[in-house]
Design a protein around this motif. Structure first.
Motif, PDB file in Angstrom:
ATOM      1  N   ASP A  99       9.780  -0.864  -6.980  1.00 31.76           N
ATOM      2  CA  ASP A  99       8.793  -1.554  -8.129  1.00 31.76           C
ATOM      3  C   ASP A  99       9.472  -3.043  -8.210  1.00 31.76           C
ATOM      4  O   ASP A  99       8.698  -4.103  -8.464  1.00 31.76           O
ATOM      5  CB  ASP A  99       9.047  -0.976  -9.185  1.00 31.76           C
ATOM      6  N   LEU A 100      10.892  -3.258  -7.969  1.00 35.23           N
ATOM      7  CA  LEU A 100      11.394  -4.405  -7.971  1.00 35.23           C
ATOM      8  C   LEU A 100      11.254  -5.445  -6.682  1.00 35.23           C
ATOM      9  O   LEU A 100      11.143  -6.553  -6.843  1.00 35.23           O
ATOM     10  CB  LEU A 100      13.052  -4.547  -8.497  1.00 35.23           C
ATOM     11  N   MET A 101      11.611  -4.899  -5.651  1.00 31.99           N
ATOM     12  CA  MET A 101      11.410  -5.737  -4.299  1.00 31.99           C
ATOM     13  C   MET A 101      10.791  -5.243  -3.219  1.00 31.99           C
ATOM     14  O   MET A 101      10.409  -5.679  -2.325  1.00 31.99           O
ATOM     15  CB  MET A 101      12.947  -5.865  -3.906  1.00 31.99           C
ATOM     16  N   GLY A 102      10.026  -4.150  -3.652  1.00 32.89           N
ATOM     17  CA  GLY A 102       8.990  -3.632  -2.478  1.00 32.89           C
ATOM     18  C   GLY A 102       9.665  -2.943  -1.156  1.00 32.89           C
ATOM     19  O   GLY A 102       9.261  -2.614  -0.277  1.00 32.89           O
ATOM     20  N   ASP A 103      11.032  -2.431  -1.453  1.00 32.10           N
ATOM     21  CA  ASP A 103      11.753  -1.831  -0.495  1.00 32.10           C
ATOM     22  C   ASP A 103      12.376  -0.551  -0.957  1.00 32.10           C
ATOM     23  O   ASP A 103      11.556   0.248  -1.577  1.00 32.10           O
ATOM     24  CB  ASP A 103      12.925  -2.738  -0.032  1.00 32.10           C
ATOM     25  N   GLY A 104      13.500  -0.525  -1.192  1.00 33.50           N
ATOM     26  CA  GLY A 104      14.304   0.817  -1.482  1.00 33.50           C
ATOM     27  C   GLY A 104      13.986   1.984  -0.540  1.00 33.50           C
ATOM     28  O   GLY A 104      14.053   3.220  -1.180  1.00 33.50           O
ATOM     29  N   VAL A 105      13.751   1.569   0.703  1.00 37.39           N
ATOM     30  CA  VAL A 105      13.481   2.790   1.665  1.00 37.39           C
ATOM     31  C   VAL A 105      14.866   3.661   1.882  1.00 37.39           C
ATOM     32  O   VAL A 105      15.826   3.247   2.101  1.00 37.39           O
ATOM     33  CB  VAL A 105      12.862   2.463   2.943  1.00 37.39           C
ATOM     34  N   LEU A 106      14.675   5.153   1.664  1.00 36.04           N
ATOM     35  CA  LEU A 106      15.799   6.005   1.819  1.00 36.04           C
ATOM     36  C   LEU A 106      15.752   6.615   3.639  1.00 36.04           C
ATOM     37  O   LEU A 106      16.841   6.368   3.938  1.00 36.04           O
ATOM     38  CB  LEU A 106      15.542   7.124   0.763  1.00 36.04           C
ATOM     39  N   PHE A 107      14.612   6.920   3.888  1.00 32.17           N
ATOM     40  CA  PHE A 107      14.270   7.332   5.156  1.00 32.17           C
ATOM     41  C   PHE A 107      12.903   7.397   5.515  1.00 32.17           C
ATOM     42  O   PHE A 107      12.053   7.467   4.664  1.00 32.17           O
ATOM     43  CB  PHE A 107      15.230   8.866   5.394  1.00 32.17           C
ATOM     44  N   TYR A 108      12.646   7.647   6.749  1.00 29.78           N
ATOM     45  CA  TYR A 108      11.310   7.632   7.327  1.00 29.78           C
ATOM     46  C   TYR A 108      11.245   9.012   8.250  1.00 29.78           C
ATOM     47  O   TYR A 108      12.094   9.304   8.746  1.00 29.78           O
ATOM     48  CB  TYR A 108      10.980   6.705   8.487  1.00 29.78           C
ATOM     49  N   ILE A 109      10.103   9.654   8.362  1.00 28.13           N
ATOM     50  CA  ILE A 109       9.679  10.752   9.028  1.00 28.13           C
ATOM     51  C   ILE A 109       8.492  10.260   9.868  1.00 28.13           C
ATOM     52  O   ILE A 109       7.556   9.941   9.027  1.00 28.13           O
ATOM     53  CB  ILE A 109       9.340  11.979   8.480  1.00 28.13           C
ATOM     54  N   GLN A 110       8.705  10.413  10.999  1.00 22.37           N
ATOM     55  CA  GLN A 110       7.347  10.125  11.972  1.00 22.37           C
ATOM     56  C   GLN A 110       7.262  10.934  13.459  1.00 22.37           C
ATOM     57  O   GLN A 110       8.346  11.448  13.837  1.00 22.37           O
ATOM     58  CB  GLN A 110       7.302   8.606  12.708  1.00 22.37           C
ATOM     59  N   TYR A 128       5.020  16.742  20.595  1.00 19.56           N
ATOM     60  CA  TYR A 128       5.189  16.014  19.421  1.00 19.56           C
ATOM     61  C   TYR A 128       6.609  16.138  18.991  1.00 19.56           C
ATOM     62  O   TYR A 128       7.154  17.312  18.808  1.00 19.56           O
ATOM     63  CB  TYR A 128       4.274  16.203  18.331  1.00 19.56           C
ATOM     64  N   VAL A 129       7.287  15.106  18.669  1.00 21.67           N
ATOM     65  CA  VAL A 129       8.672  15.066  18.425  1.00 21.67           C
ATOM     66  C   VAL A 129       8.662  14.572  17.060  1.00 21.67           C
ATOM     67  O   VAL A 129       8.030  13.387  16.638  1.00 21.67           O
ATOM     68  CB  VAL A 129       9.638  14.528  18.941  1.00 21.67           C
ATOM     69  N   TYR A 130       9.335  15.185  15.785  1.00 21.40           N
ATOM     70  CA  TYR A 130       9.429  14.619  14.390  1.00 21.40           C
ATOM     71  C   TYR A 130      10.852  13.932  14.150  1.00 21.40           C
ATOM     72  O   TYR A 130      11.858  14.881  14.097  1.00 21.40           O
ATOM     73  CB  TYR A 130       9.081  15.682  13.603  1.00 21.40           C
ATOM     74  N   ALA A 131      10.993  12.935  14.090  1.00 20.54           N
ATOM     75  CA  ALA A 131      12.007  12.134  14.015  1.00 20.54           C
ATOM     76  C   ALA A 131      12.194  11.551  12.719  1.00 20.54           C
ATOM     77  O   ALA A 131      11.366  10.900  12.046  1.00 20.54           O
ATOM     78  CB  ALA A 131      12.482  11.120  15.132  1.00 20.54           C
ATOM     79  N   ALA A 132      13.518  11.594  11.904  1.00 23.01           N
ATOM     80  CA  ALA A 132      13.798  10.820  10.819  1.00 23.01           C
ATOM     81  C   ALA A 132      14.708   9.765  11.051  1.00 23.01           C
ATOM     82  O   ALA A 132      15.631  10.017  11.640  1.00 23.01           O
ATOM     83  CB  ALA A 132      14.614  12.100   9.868  1.00 23.01           C
ATOM     84  N   SER A 133      14.690   8.757  10.674  1.00 29.26           N
ATOM     85  CA  SER A 133      15.513   7.657  10.757  1.00 29.26           C
ATOM     86  C   SER A 133      15.840   7.034   9.356  1.00 29.26           C
ATOM     87  O   SER A 133      15.133   7.096   8.447  1.00 29.26           O
ATOM     88  CB  SER A 133      14.950   6.550  11.683  1.00 29.26           C
TER      89      SER A 133
END
Length: 752
Positions: A582-593, A615-620
């Motif tokens: 809400d403050l900076m538009g970021d704050g990402v903790l992790f991705y799943i794709q 299909y491989v599901y990777a978290a980063s």
């Protein structure tokens, strides 16, 4: 169509004008679609490896990349559209000659948009030790398209408005001649001759316009940026060669068609037909140069003079004549024409004045001696005949026929030659000359005079009004245009194919990124494993079966309910700390794709949470600070949420009954179902490549001679070694697996 003269102009001229308008509209469309602003970011990078990858996020959907160094090859390999009209792209680079670390490489990323500003963000770099970006913007790139539009408008309307007064005069003379009944047959033949070449001309001009404008658009799109912004000369030689080739073709064809158009006067020797053809060309032809109009009027006047219409020829030749401004050659032949007219009209003094003028003119311009001597020698023959110096006339005739043996030049002197032989008593020679003269068209005045001695035997050539060579040339040019269009379509399809690719979320990392999932292979020796090669030695064209990746779900900790934000994107999602978001538009903790290829190994910090077929599901996770740093409470909350991500992994489930969750035991969990690409292997060590290649065999139960390699696969939960190496049948491998093995082998050889 001109109703008075009955000249029906070719409809191909409307195709030409329509093509002009269409290309102008295309230029306008390019102007507005390419955008009013050119956005670009300059990068100075320091490569630490021969191959490098840069992951960028930008505000637009059309980005191109160029390298200032000649020995650096770069391209945009993967593109993914994000929300808010942003895109994520992967730039792949390859240093061909100089060693990594020997000096910086300058890159330029270009984008077009209607936006006033673009936001560029460099997410990561693999194979680089440093990246230094800088922003610059350039306003109003529409001027390139405006230049094309102005050029096309001028090119379109100049032929329409030029020489209107002169065209009106040519039409009046044409109608005046058509009214005479004895001219009807010659007029119809001349009109058909004009229409044949009129259609040919517009067809050729359409093809020429298509080729030149297509080359111009390609030149603008592919090279103008490099020349303007990078001072790069790549492609200049190719462009100049193509331009010179097209221009040479154009002028060669123009010279050929001009000569072909003269054939009715020079080869067929039909002067009255030629006069109508040239006069029709002056009245209705496509031209904008005054000199071209004067040439057609002069040729028409020559035709009338050779047909015995000397008064009309003189009137036509002298219309709007300004000799001092004309080309020297035209001045000379014009003087010869009016001299002949004066002689036949009995104006001896005027004819003598023109004869003296020609001699002085040739003396002043020696380069025109060969052209002018024909007219001077012909005048000497006439003078010798009039003064009854038949011996001298015969000598001049022999010299003239020896120098100019073609029928066009001989027809004017053959009647004199016949009468000279009669005076000398050589009746057999006189009869041969008469028979030869009577074999030409009665449109020639000497032929009509000779018809008192016999019957004219002239027959129209069967190839008259046909143009086999021209037809062949048009077919060649048409074939070139078709090939050009096919290649252009293939280029567009290939560009669309590249832009349709997908990639994951990349974060900043160092050049050499270890893979913690794979252990115990660093000391292993490579085992020689062969695969079947196609007989042609080329890679087979394989495609991974098209399908849709199954969805997935995770269970978040209960205390995350009001603390986390989930953002969906194509193929995956990201989780953010709500307060930082809400403050900076970021704050990402992790991705799943989900990935259908092997590009996930280029992620800086990733874990394979599961896989299902291809299909491989990777978290980063992010490698940079992503949370709001001005509030210690927010920072502490972010770190606590980050420590709980490992718990979330245990709840990850793929919505498929065939899914598996032991992907951490593979280098490529999907290498038996998906085709790998060369960039997927760039950041793998030699030991990882060795395991990646042999795990394809291990999936089929193959055992290994190498003890350390065998021991490694024995530790994998999925491995069941049941086939001895010498009993393993290569046909058990699919084409996708064989292709991936060959690709890995090539990368291993490149690393040696």
């Amino acid at each position: 169509m001109d109703k008075k003269s009955g000249v029906k102009l070719s409809k191909l001229r409307f195709l030409y004008y329509g093509l002009m308008v269409l290309l102008s509209c295309l230029a306008l469309w390019l102007c507005f679609s390419e955008g009013k602003r050119l956005h670009f970011v300059e990068m100075e990078i320091m490569p630490s490896a021969q191959k490098f990858i840069i992951n960028v996020e930008a505000d637009g959907g059309n980005v191109q990349v160029f390298a200032a160094e000649d020995d650096v090859y770069v391209r945009v390999s993967y593109v993914e559209k994000l929300e808010d009209q942003r895109m994520r792209l992967t730039v792949e680079g390859n240093i061909r000659e100089k060693a990594p670390g020997s000096g910086p490489v300058h890159l330029l990323l270009l984008g077009f948009d209607h936006k006033e500003e673009w936001n560029w963000e460099i997410l990561s770099g693999v194979g680089l030790s440093s990246i230094e970006p800088g922003k610059v913007e350039m306003v109003n790139v529409r001027s390139y398209a405006y230049v094309i539009i102005i050029f096309e408008i001028l090119f379109l309307f100049l032929p329409l408005k030029n020489n209107r007064k002169k065209r009106s005069y040519a039409r009046e003379k044409l109608l005046e001649l058509v009214e005479e009944a004895e001219n009807q047959a010659a007029f119809e033949a001349g009109k058909r001759w004009f229409l044949i070449h009129d259609r040919r001309r517009y067809w050729n001009r359409c093809l020429e316009l298509f080729l030149i404008c297509g080359l111009g658009i390609y030149f603008l799109q592919e090279y103008i940026y490099q020349w303007v912004f990078l001072d790069s000369t790549d492609g200049i030689g190719l462009i100049l060669t193509l331009v010179l080739a097209i221009m040479s073709l154009r002028y060669s064809l123009e010279f050929y068609w001009t000569k072909k158009y003269m054939a009715v006067l020079l080869k067929e020797n039909r002067p009255l037909t030629a006069a109508f053809a040239f006069l029709t060309e002056a009245a209705y032809g496509f031209y904008w140069r005054r000199s071209y109009y004067k040439n057609q009027i002069h040729n028409a006047a020559v035709g009338l003079a050779r047909a015995g219409r000397h008064v009309q020829a003189l009137e036509l030749a002298d219309y709007d004549w300004k000799g001092v401004r004309e080309k020297k050659l035209l001045q000379l032949v014009h003087s010869g024409l009016i001299q002949v007219c004066f002689e036949q009209m009995g104006r001896e003094e005027d004819a003598e004045a023109e004869f003296v003028y020609q001699k002085q003119f040739i003396k002043k311009h020696p380069l025109l001696k060969k052209v002018g001597e024909a007219g001077l020698l012909l005048t000497e023959i006439r003078n010798a005949y009039v003064t009854r110096k038949f011996g001298q006339a015969e000598a001049y005739v022999n010299v003239y026929c020896e120098r100019y043996p073609d029928a066009y030049h001989r027809i004017g002197v053959m009647l004199i030659e016949m009468r000279v032989y009669e005076q000398a008593g050589e009746m057999e020679k006189a009869k041969d000359v008469c028979d030869s003269l009577l074999s030409y068209s009665p449109e020639n005045a000497p032929v009509r005079d000779a018809m008192r001695y016999g019957v004219c035997t002239y027959r129209e050539s069967p190839d008259f009004l046909k143009d086999k060579m021209g037809f062949g040339i048009r077919m060649v040019i048409t074939g070139m245009a078709v090939i050009y269009a096919v290649l252009g379509g293939m280029m567009l399809l290939w560009t669309s194919h590249l832009r349709a690719g997908e990639t994951g979320v990349y974060e900043e990392t160092k050049a050499e990124n270890p893979m913690p999932q794979i252990n115990g292979t660093k000391k292993a020796e490579d085992e020689t494993v062969s695969t079947e090669q196609p007989e042609t030695g080329q890679e087979p064209a394989l495609q991974t079966p098209a399908s849709k990746a199954p969805g997935f779900e995770v269970d978040l900790p209960k205390d995350w309910n009001d603390l986390a934000v989930r953002k969906e994107f194509e193929g995956g999602c990201s989780y953010h700390q709500k307060k930082s978001y809400d403050l900076m538009g970021d704050g990402v903790l992790f991705y799943i794709q989900s990935y259908s290829d092997g590009s996930y190994v280029n992620l800086p910090d990733y874990e394979v949470w599961g896989y299902d077929g291809p299909y491989v599901y990777a978290a980063s996770r992010p490698t940079d600070v992503a949370f709001y740093t001005e509030d210690s409470a927010i920072m502490e909350e972010y770190r606590k949420m980050e420590s709980e991500i490992s718990q979330i992994r245990e709840t990850f489930r793929i919505q498929s009954d065939t899914a598996k969750y032991d992907g951490y035991e593979f280098v490529f969990p999907n290498s038996s179902n998906s085709l790998l690409k060369e960039p997927d292997l760039w950041n793998l060590s030699a030991s990882h490549l060795r395991v990646a290649r042999n795990e394809i065999y291990a999936r089929h139960g193959r055992r290994f001679h190498d003890e350390e390699l065998q021991r490694y696969f024995n530790q994998c939960s999925w491995y069941e070694g049941t086939i001895d190496p010498e009993d393993f049948d290569e046909r058990m491998l699919s084409e996708i697996e064989q292709s991936n093995i060959r690709l890995i082998q090539e990368q291993q050889q490149n690393m040696e």
